[in-house]
Motif scaffolding. Structure first.
Motif, PDB file in Angstrom:
ATOM      1  N   ARG A  14      -3.995   3.929  -1.013  1.00 55.96           N
ATOM      2  CA  ARG A  14      -4.047   2.932  -2.060  1.00 55.96           C
ATOM      3  C   ARG A  14      -3.413   1.629  -2.215  1.00 55.96           C
ATOM      4  O   ARG A  14      -2.312   1.396  -1.439  1.00 55.96           O
ATOM      5  CB  ARG A  14      -3.598   3.793  -3.418  1.00 55.96           C
ATOM      6  N   GLY A  64     -13.151  -4.679  -0.442  1.00 57.45           N
ATOM      7  CA  GLY A  64     -13.180  -5.290  -1.878  1.00 57.45           C
ATOM      8  C   GLY A  64     -12.670  -3.850  -2.814  1.00 57.45           C
ATOM      9  O   GLY A  64     -12.883  -4.113  -3.925  1.00 57.45           O
ATOM     10  N   LYS A  65     -12.267  -2.888  -2.303  1.00 54.55           N
ATOM     11  CA  LYS A  65     -11.838  -1.657  -3.105  1.00 54.55           C
ATOM     12  C   LYS A  65     -10.035  -1.493  -2.937  1.00 54.55           C
ATOM     13  O   LYS A  65      -9.672  -2.079  -2.136  1.00 54.55           O
ATOM     14  CB  LYS A  65     -12.450  -0.380  -2.535  1.00 54.55           C
ATOM     15  N   LYS A  66      -9.895  -0.862  -3.816  1.00 57.17           N
ATOM     16  CA  LYS A  66      -8.253  -0.441  -3.952  1.00 57.17           C
ATOM     17  C   LYS A  66      -7.841   0.711  -3.148  1.00 57.17           C
ATOM     18  O   LYS A  66      -6.820   1.004  -3.221  1.00 57.17           O
ATOM     19  CB  LYS A  66      -7.741  -0.556  -5.305  1.00 57.17           C
ATOM     20  N   SER A  67      -8.812   1.568  -3.029  1.00 54.61           N
ATOM     21  CA  SER A  67      -8.420   2.647  -2.213  1.00 54.61           C
ATOM     22  C   SER A  67      -9.344   2.799  -1.127  1.00 54.61           C
ATOM     23  O   SER A  67     -10.585   2.478  -1.046  1.00 54.61           O
ATOM     24  CB  SER A  67      -8.365   3.914  -3.084  1.00 54.61           C
ATOM     25  N   LYS A  68      -8.914   3.921  -0.128  1.00 55.31           N
ATOM     26  CA  LYS A  68      -9.622   4.094   0.888  1.00 55.31           C
ATOM     27  C   LYS A  68      -9.521   5.607   1.310  1.00 55.31           C
ATOM     28  O   LYS A  68      -8.189   5.890   1.367  1.00 55.31           O
ATOM     29  CB  LYS A  68      -9.503   3.212   2.166  1.00 55.31           C
ATOM     30  N   TYR A  69     -10.377   6.496   1.479  1.00 59.63           N
ATOM     31  CA  TYR A  69     -10.054   8.039   1.944  1.00 59.63           C
ATOM     32  C   TYR A  69      -9.983   7.854   3.507  1.00 59.63           C
ATOM     33  O   TYR A  69     -10.473   7.181   4.172  1.00 59.63           O
ATOM     34  CB  TYR A  69     -11.274   8.888   1.713  1.00 59.63           C
ATOM     35  N   CYS A 122       0.869  -1.006   0.056  1.00 60.09           N
ATOM     36  CA  CYS A 122       0.036   0.143  -0.097  1.00 60.09           C
ATOM     37  C   CYS A 122       0.777   1.183  -0.015  1.00 60.09           C
ATOM     38  O   CYS A 122       2.168   1.294   0.204  1.00 60.09           O
ATOM     39  CB  CYS A 122      -1.076   0.032   1.211  1.00 60.09           C
ATOM     40  N   GLN A 153      -5.509   9.311   0.455  1.00 61.22           N
ATOM     41  CA  GLN A 153      -6.098   7.965   0.084  1.00 61.22           C
ATOM     42  C   GLN A 153      -5.006   7.012   0.381  1.00 61.22           C
ATOM     43  O   GLN A 153      -3.823   7.195   0.039  1.00 61.22           O
ATOM     44  CB  GLN A 153      -6.326   8.044  -1.455  1.00 61.22           C
ATOM     45  N   LYS A 162      -3.832  -4.225  -5.057  1.00 59.53           N
ATOM     46  CA  LYS A 162      -4.953  -5.517  -4.508  1.00 59.53           C
ATOM     47  C   LYS A 162      -6.057  -5.020  -3.883  1.00 59.53           C
ATOM     48  O   LYS A 162      -6.046  -3.951  -3.362  1.00 59.53           O
ATOM     49  CB  LYS A 162      -4.538  -6.678  -3.876  1.00 59.53           C
ATOM     50  N   ALA A 163      -7.154  -5.425  -4.128  1.00 54.22           N
ATOM     51  CA  ALA A 163      -8.589  -5.036  -3.393  1.00 54.22           C
ATOM     52  C   ALA A 163      -8.382  -5.431  -1.894  1.00 54.22           C
ATOM     53  O   ALA A 163      -8.227  -6.537  -1.556  1.00 54.22           O
ATOM     54  CB  ALA A 163      -9.520  -5.690  -3.928  1.00 54.22           C
ATOM     55  N   GLN A 164      -7.972  -4.587  -0.988  1.00 58.25           N
ATOM     56  CA  GLN A 164      -7.750  -4.803   0.588  1.00 58.25           C
ATOM     57  C   GLN A 164      -8.955  -4.099   1.422  1.00 58.25           C
ATOM     58  O   GLN A 164      -9.162  -4.711   2.238  1.00 58.25           O
ATOM     59  CB  GLN A 164      -6.455  -4.330   0.919  1.00 58.25           C
TER      60      GLN A 164
END
Length: 109
Positions: free
Chosen positions: A52, A60-65, A31, A50, A55-57
């Motif tokens: 990032r 199930g998404k590849k990014s997170k705010y 990440c 973000q 892989k989807a971690q």
């Protein structure tokens, strides 16, 4: 034989260090943190962050705010992940060396 004992001692120290780091808190692999500009009509001028991944971690998404106040926690988790990767590689190399010495020193019956 002293080299063999030194390798075993180094392996034990690396494993203890790995256990200590893994118990410190959250760990993130593969990440990175990236600043992102706010979108839409609400342009406050503040940068958002973000987390990032390739892989989807994150559910199930590849990014997170994430919030600006949480950036330090995520940076520490990323650093722990990098350190654990490095330690795992060193442990693996030491184990291979020890196995090679065991193979040479054992006498078949």
């Amino acid at each position: 034989m002293t080299r063999y004992l030194a390798l075993l001692k180094n392996l034990e120290a690396l494993e203890a260090e790995r256990n200590r780091i893994s118990n410190e808190g959250d760990i993130l692999f593969d990440c990175w943190l990236a600043p992102s500009k706010p979108g839409g009509t609400a342009r406050t001028g503040k940068a958002h962050w973000q987390l990032r991944s390739r892989k989807a971690q994150f559910a199930g998404k590849k990014s997170k705010y994430i919030k600006a106040s949480e950036v330090g926690q995520y940076e520490a988790a990323l650093d722990r992940g990098k350190t654990l990767r490095r330690l795992d590689k060193q442990i693996e190399l030491l184990q291979k060396r020890i196995e090679q010495i065991d193979a040479i020193c054992t006498v078949p019956k």
